[in-house]
Design a protein around this motif. Structure first.
Motif, PDB file in Angstrom:
ATOM      1  N   GLY A 161       0.831  -1.205   0.000  1.00  0.00           N
ATOM      2  CA  GLY A 161       0.000   0.000   0.000  1.00  0.00           C
ATOM      3  C   GLY A 161       0.868   1.259   0.000  1.00  0.00           C
ATOM      4  N   VAL A 162       0.288   2.376   0.436  1.00  0.00           N
ATOM      5  CA  VAL A 162       1.014   3.655   0.378  1.00  0.00           C
ATOM      6  C   VAL A 162       1.765   3.900   1.695  1.00  0.00           C
ATOM      7  CG1 VAL A 162       0.739   6.168   0.162  1.00  0.00           C
ATOM      8  CG2 VAL A 162      -0.661   4.608  -1.232  1.00  0.00           C
ATOM      9  N   TRP A 163       3.001   4.355   1.574  1.00  0.00           N
ATOM     10  CA  TRP A 163       3.827   4.720   2.733  1.00  0.00           C
ATOM     11  C   TRP A 163       3.968   6.246   2.790  1.00  0.00           C
ATOM     12  CZ3 TRP A 163       8.036   1.208   4.909  1.00  0.00           C
ATOM     13  CH2 TRP A 163       7.788  -0.141   4.606  1.00  0.00           C
ATOM     14  N   GLU A 194      -9.541  11.167   7.649  1.00  0.00           N
ATOM     15  CA  GLU A 194     -10.657  12.107   7.402  1.00  0.00           C
ATOM     16  C   GLU A 194     -10.700  12.523   5.944  1.00  0.00           C
ATOM     17  OE1 GLU A 194      -9.718  15.172  10.194  1.00  0.00           O
ATOM     18  OE2 GLU A 194     -10.272  13.868  11.884  1.00  0.00           O
ATOM     19  N   ARG A 195      -9.528  12.694   5.338  1.00  0.00           N
ATOM     20  CA  ARG A 195      -9.489  13.205   3.962  1.00  0.00           C
ATOM     21  C   ARG A 195      -9.333  12.079   2.942  1.00  0.00           C
ATOM     22  NH1 ARG A 195      -9.817  18.418   4.073  1.00  0.00           N
ATOM     23  NH2 ARG A 195      -9.328  18.602   1.854  1.00  0.00           N
ATOM     24  N   HIS A 196      -9.464  10.855   3.415  1.00  0.00           N
ATOM     25  CA  HIS A 196      -9.475   9.669   2.533  1.00  0.00           C
ATOM     26  C   HIS A 196      -8.235   9.564   1.655  1.00  0.00           C
ATOM     27  CE1 HIS A 196     -13.468   9.009   4.008  1.00  0.00           C
ATOM     28  NE2 HIS A 196     -13.793  10.246   3.659  1.00  0.00           N
ATOM     29  N   ILE A 197      -7.096   9.854   2.254  1.00  0.00           N
ATOM     30  CA  ILE A 197      -5.825   9.654   1.550  1.00  0.00           C
ATOM     31  C   ILE A 197      -5.383   8.221   1.843  1.00  0.00           C
ATOM     32  CG2 ILE A 197      -3.406  10.400   1.363  1.00  0.00           C
ATOM     33  CD1 ILE A 197      -5.230  12.742   0.805  1.00  0.00           C
ATOM     34  N   PRO A 198      -5.229   7.387   0.822  1.00  0.00           N
ATOM     35  CA  PRO A 198      -4.785   6.020   1.103  1.00  0.00           C
ATOM     36  C   PRO A 198      -3.436   6.032   1.820  1.00  0.00           C
ATOM     37  CG  PRO A 198      -5.474   6.225  -1.193  1.00  0.00           C
ATOM     38  CD  PRO A 198      -5.442   7.606  -0.623  1.00  0.00           C
ATOM     39  N   CYS A 199      -3.332   5.283   2.891  1.00  0.00           N
ATOM     40  CA  CYS A 199      -2.047   5.173   3.597  1.00  0.00           C
ATOM     41  C   CYS A 199      -2.053   3.925   4.481  1.00  0.00           C
ATOM     42  CB  CYS A 199      -1.774   6.417   4.445  1.00  0.00           C
ATOM     43  SG  CYS A 199      -0.132   6.388   5.193  1.00  0.00           S
ATOM     44  N   ASP A 200      -1.074   3.079   4.290  1.00  0.00           N
ATOM     45  CA  ASP A 200      -0.935   1.869   5.095  1.00  0.00           C
ATOM     46  C   ASP A 200       0.157   1.981   6.131  1.00  0.00           C
ATOM     47  OD1 ASP A 200      -2.372  -0.812   4.671  1.00  0.00           O
ATOM     48  OD2 ASP A 200      -2.316   0.027   2.643  1.00  0.00           O
ATOM     49  N   VAL A 245       7.824  -0.090  -3.846  1.00  0.00           N
ATOM     50  CA  VAL A 245       7.282   0.536  -2.637  1.00  0.00           C
ATOM     51  C   VAL A 245       6.940   1.989  -2.958  1.00  0.00           C
ATOM     52  CG1 VAL A 245       7.788   1.293  -0.276  1.00  0.00           C
ATOM     53  CG2 VAL A 245       8.551  -0.956  -1.042  1.00  0.00           C
ATOM     54  N   THR A 246       5.685   2.373  -2.677  1.00  0.00           N
ATOM     55  CA  THR A 246       5.231   3.743  -2.947  1.00  0.00           C
ATOM     56  C   THR A 246       5.364   4.552  -1.668  1.00  0.00           C
ATOM     57  OG1 THR A 246       3.634   2.885  -4.542  1.00  0.00           O
ATOM     58  CG2 THR A 246       3.267   5.127  -3.725  1.00  0.00           C
ATOM     59  N   GLN A 247       6.327   5.459  -1.642  1.00  0.00           N
ATOM     60  CA  GLN A 247       6.514   6.246  -0.418  1.00  0.00           C
ATOM     61  C   GLN A 247       6.563   7.743  -0.688  1.00  0.00           C
ATOM     62  OE1 GLN A 247       8.870   5.925   3.608  1.00  0.00           O
ATOM     63  NE2 GLN A 247      10.343   6.263   1.990  1.00  0.00           N
ATOM     64  N   ILE A 248       5.740   8.478   0.068  1.00  0.00           N
ATOM     65  CA  ILE A 248       5.855   9.938   0.108  1.00  0.00           C
ATOM     66  C   ILE A 248       6.717  10.201   1.344  1.00  0.00           C
ATOM     67  CG2 ILE A 248       4.575  12.137   0.159  1.00  0.00           C
ATOM     68  CD1 ILE A 248       3.653  10.328  -2.150  1.00  0.00           C
ATOM     69  N   MET A 280      -3.601   1.510  -5.030  1.00  0.00           N
ATOM     70  CA  MET A 280      -4.414   0.551  -4.286  1.00  0.00           C
ATOM     71  C   MET A 280      -5.198  -0.366  -5.240  1.00  0.00           C
ATOM     72  SD  MET A 280      -3.297   1.410  -1.431  1.00  0.00           S
ATOM     73  CE  MET A 280      -4.150   0.439  -0.186  1.00  0.00           C
ATOM     74  N   ARG A 281      -5.554   0.153  -6.416  1.00  0.00           N
ATOM     75  CA  ARG A 281      -6.257  -0.678  -7.400  1.00  0.00           C
ATOM     76  C   ARG A 281      -5.340  -1.783  -7.922  1.00  0.00           C
ATOM     77  NH1 ARG A 281      -8.381   2.575 -12.120  1.00  0.00           N
ATOM     78  NH2 ARG A 281      -9.590   0.689 -12.432  1.00  0.00           N
ATOM     79  N   LEU A 282      -4.036  -1.502  -7.907  1.00  0.00           N
ATOM     80  CA  LEU A 282      -3.065  -2.457  -8.465  1.00  0.00           C
ATOM     81  C   LEU A 282      -2.658  -3.556  -7.471  1.00  0.00           C
ATOM     82  CD1 LEU A 282      -0.785   0.198 -10.191  1.00  0.00           C
ATOM     83  CD2 LEU A 282      -1.938  -1.655 -11.411  1.00  0.00           C
ATOM     84  N   LEU A 283      -3.100  -3.447  -6.218  1.00  0.00           N
ATOM     85  CA  LEU A 283      -2.570  -4.349  -5.184  1.00  0.00           C
ATOM     86  C   LEU A 283      -2.709  -5.846  -5.492  1.00  0.00           C
ATOM     87  CD1 LEU A 283      -1.474  -2.196  -3.363  1.00  0.00           C
ATOM     88  CD2 LEU A 283      -2.829  -3.109  -1.491  1.00  0.00           C
TER      89      LEU A 283
END
Ligand code: GAL
Length: 726
Positions: free
Chosen positions: A248-250, A271-277, A499-502, A544-547
């Motif tokens: 998922g998202v980091w 609250e703002r529905h930002i995907p984050c695992d 790995v997807t990381q911000i 997340m669609r690609l998981l």
């Protein structure tokens, strides 16, 4: 004669004997001398030359070769290189090899690299380095393994800073073929003529290994290039299977944020529905001298509450650290006996090659962090600075209790540190996924992705491609950006990576609120940042669609050794047009990605032979040609291989034990290959004992079907809600 002179004479005589026994004589190739050949795994031959050193990567390899999986690859009956044709020279300097090469072979590998792609014609040294500015071989993850377009690989088992000369040495054998014929026999009239690069036509790969008097060379069969890459990864024990949440998202919060601010960030994302695992933290346990205490600082007054609160909101926590251990740390005294004889930043350098050093470090981390719910670690500063006049790390002459010296430790510490930290979770039956700044040979099974302080987008993409030659994963993290265009393009590349990381370790606020570092940190947000946030959300939702697709690619990495991200040449070695392409890559079994850079509204994309489909428009495109591609700022050029079933899920914000993906299967082409989804609990190691299932998707006569086999009895991760033929 003085004693000193006598000793010198004896040494000289010994050296002469050695050289003679190794057959060094001008005019003929060096002979191999004493050697033995053993088939050590299906399609892999070990050539043992002389007496190899003790501290090499194979000695510390924990996961045995996946022999059964190697057996399933196309058979290779003979060593791909004739062992007796390998030239060997032993001298006071070390051991040198000449490994035969044919004209026109193109070579790739030596681990992951930001600057280097094709190897033929160049010299590279496998040194671990945090400085990724040269094309000399310095890398966060160098590995003495190369693959050839002729369909084989060579792995040289050494932890030395070995240098490889890829077909560019001109050995004195006899009269060179073009002697007297330079410039058609006429004298050169310009410096351009004089210094033009000479075609050396292959001959051999020269390998210079300092200090060693013997070495094991592994000849790895293909029969094609992809097979050789697979075999190397399977020989390393197979690729890692991360926990599902790791895909998922980091996001990493700023070093400056305290507990309250991190807690508020965690709530804000939900609250703002930002995907984050995964939320990465800088726990502040580096002391004033920068070595680590491994004790939470005042920034986090109630760490247990932080961890449990994060977990209630569905996050996993990843903690930054490095291994240099400060005197104030509870680990200092126990580690003193099991560390090197030089300190770094006032801290000990633990010897992870000793069982004791490893156990002390892992037990403490297990009790203090894993036990309390921390899901993994970011292992910083374990690389080195060979190009710096003021390096901070330990010197090459360091002595470690395991018997390794500093040079060997630099090459080995990445994998050893990863093994130590992975063992914390393995002993609890759990999976982890972490980040690390150094890795090396035979590391495919280690659940870590590499990152760097370097930040060139173009280099980041090359690293995605080259990581596939070296059995490592690369995280092209997103930090600040000079323009919105750059920001989106970077996020897009991150979405299509391991790995997807911000990574906001120096940004107090999410970059979609402000991409400029200074303005971000002074709390001045961009006008209309909500729009940037919305685009970012959409891009992260695409991840997340690609998981399900990506999880299947990782399951494949483990069981067949095919890396989840790889250069085009791995899958299309016969196509001469892909040999130099390092700005496009394959992502999983059937997607090809061609990122766009800042300032580039369109780009040229090469489509290898066969049919392709535009991921966004579904337009069918025939391959074997170059096309021009234009994409809006929120789309990255991606192409689906013909005859593919592509499962895409409805995005979830994070993965939990209950997550079931609602999957629509895209059907591209009339006769698509089957696609196998990997099903298990997503977090434990039970899959290793067969608690896993395969959901096979197939399409025939305009109808999709699904069948399940395997031993996983829990609730399925997937619900197929539709099929869509394009
Ligand atoms: C650097 C590391 C960065 C960040 C920083 C925090 O060494 O490469 O990613 O973690 O330390 O202090």
């Amino acid at each position: 004669m003085s004693e000193r002179a006598l000793r010198g004479l004896i040494q000289l005589a010994m050296l002469l004997c050695l050289m003679l026994s190794a057959g060094v004589a001008i005019g003929r190739p060096p002979r191999i001398g004493e050697y033995s050949v053993e088939k050590v795994a299906p399609g892999v031959w070990r050539v043992r030359i002389g007496e190899p050193e003790k501290g090499t990567p194979t000695r510390f390899q924990e996961t045995p070769p996946s022999r059964e999986a190697m057996e399933r690859l196309a058979a290779v009956e003979q060593p791909p290189v004739k062992p007796s044709a390998i030239g060997v020279k032993v001298s006071g300097r070390g051991i040198a090899l000449e490994i035969p090469l044919e004209p026109n072979e193109q070579l790739y590998g030596l681990g992951m690299n930001l600057k280097t792609f094709q190897l033929s014609g160049s010299k590279k040294t496998v040194r671990v380095s945090d400085d990724q500015t040269t094309a000399l071989g310095d890398s966060h993850a160098p590995a003495p393994f190369y693959v050839s377009t002729r369909g084989y690989g060579v792995y040289v088992d050494t932890a030395r800073y070995a240098s490889f000369y890829f077909g560019n040495l001109d050995a004195v054998r006899d009269v060179p073929p073009d002697a007297g014929n330079v410039n058609g026999g006429a004298p050169a009239t310009s410096t351009a003529d004089l210094y033009r690069p000479r075609e050396l036509n292959g001959q051999f790969v020269g390998v210079d290994i300092p200090a060693a008097r013997g070495v094991d060379v592994y000849l790895i069969g293909g029969p094609d290039m992809r097979g050789a890459v697979q075999r190397y990864n399977l020989f390393s024990g197979g690729g890692c299977l991360p926990p599902l949440w790791g895909l998922g998202v980091w996001y990493r919060g700023s070093t400056e944020l305290g507990q309250k601010e991190i807690e508020s960030l965690l709530r804000q994302f939900r609250e703002r529905h930002i995907p984050c695992d995964v939320m990465g933290l800088e726990p502040g346990w580096h002391t004033h001298s920068y070595s680590c205490s491994f004790v939470w600082s005042d920034k986090y007054p109630a760490p247990e509450k932080l961890v449990s609160g994060a977990s209630e909101l569905g996050y996993k926590l990843n903690l930054w650290e490095h291994a240099f251990t400060h005197p104030s740390s509870p680990l200092y005294k126990p580690l003193l006996r099991w560390s090197g004889d030089y300190r770094v930043w006032g801290g000990l350098v633990p010897d992870f090659a000793t069982p004791e050093g490893r156990r002390i470090f892992a037990d403490y981390h297990g009790r203090q962090f894993a036990e309390k719910g921390v899901s993994g670690f970011k292992l910083d500063e374990c690389d080195h600075q060979p190009l710096s006049a003021t390096p901070w790390s330990y010197p090459e002459q360091t002595a470690f209790p395991s018997g390794l010296d500093g040079e060997q430790m630099h090459r080995l510490v990445g994998p050893l540190y990863q093994q130590t930290m992975a063992s914390i979770y393995r002993s609890r039956g759990q999976r982890t996924l972490g980040l690390v700044r150094a890795s090396g040979a035979l590391a495919a099974s280690l659940p870590f992705a590499l990152y760097s302080d370097a930040y060139d987008h173009r280099d980041y993409v090359r690293a995605i491609a080259t990581s596939g030659f070296g059995g490592v994963l690369w995280c092209p993290e997103v930090r600040e950006a000079g323009s919105l265009e750059e920001f989106y393009r970077r996020v897009e590349t991150a979405v299509f990576s391991a790995v997807t990381q911000i990574d906001c370790w120096y940004l107090k606020n999410p970059p979609w609120k402000q991409i400029d570092k200074d303005l971000n940190n002074s709390g001045k947000f961009m006008a209309g940042w909500e729009r940037t946030e919305a685009v970012s959300r959409k891009l992260l939702e695409l991840r997340m669609r690609l998981l399900p697709y990506l999880y299947a690619a990782f399951a494949d990495y483990r069981s067949t050794g095919v890396p989840p991200t790889r250069a085009l040449v791995v899958d299309f070695p016969q196509d001469p047009n892909v040999r130099a392409i390092d700005d496009q890559y394959l992502f999983g079994p059937s997607l090809m990605v061609a990122p766009l850079w800042t300032g580039e509204k369109k780009r040229t994309v090469y489509l290898p032979q066969g049919d392709w489909y535009d991921f966004w428009t579904h337009e069918k495109l025939s391959g074997g040609r170059k096309i021009e591609v234009t994409k809006p700022l929120d789309e990255i050029p991606v192409f689906v291989r013909g005859n593919t079933l592509l499962p895409l899920a409805e995005p979830v914000e994070f993965v939990s034990a209950q997550t079931q993906f609602r999957v629509t299967v895209g059907v591209f082409g009339a006769k698509p290959r089957k696609f196998v989804l990997f099903d298990d609990d997503g977090v434990s190691l039970d899959f290793e004992k067969g608690v896993q299932s395969r959901l096979e998707l197939s399409w025939a006569d305009g109808r999709g079907t699904m069948s399940t086999t395997g031993g996983y009895r829990g609730p399925s991760r997937y619900k197929i809600v539709g099929w869509k033929a394009y």
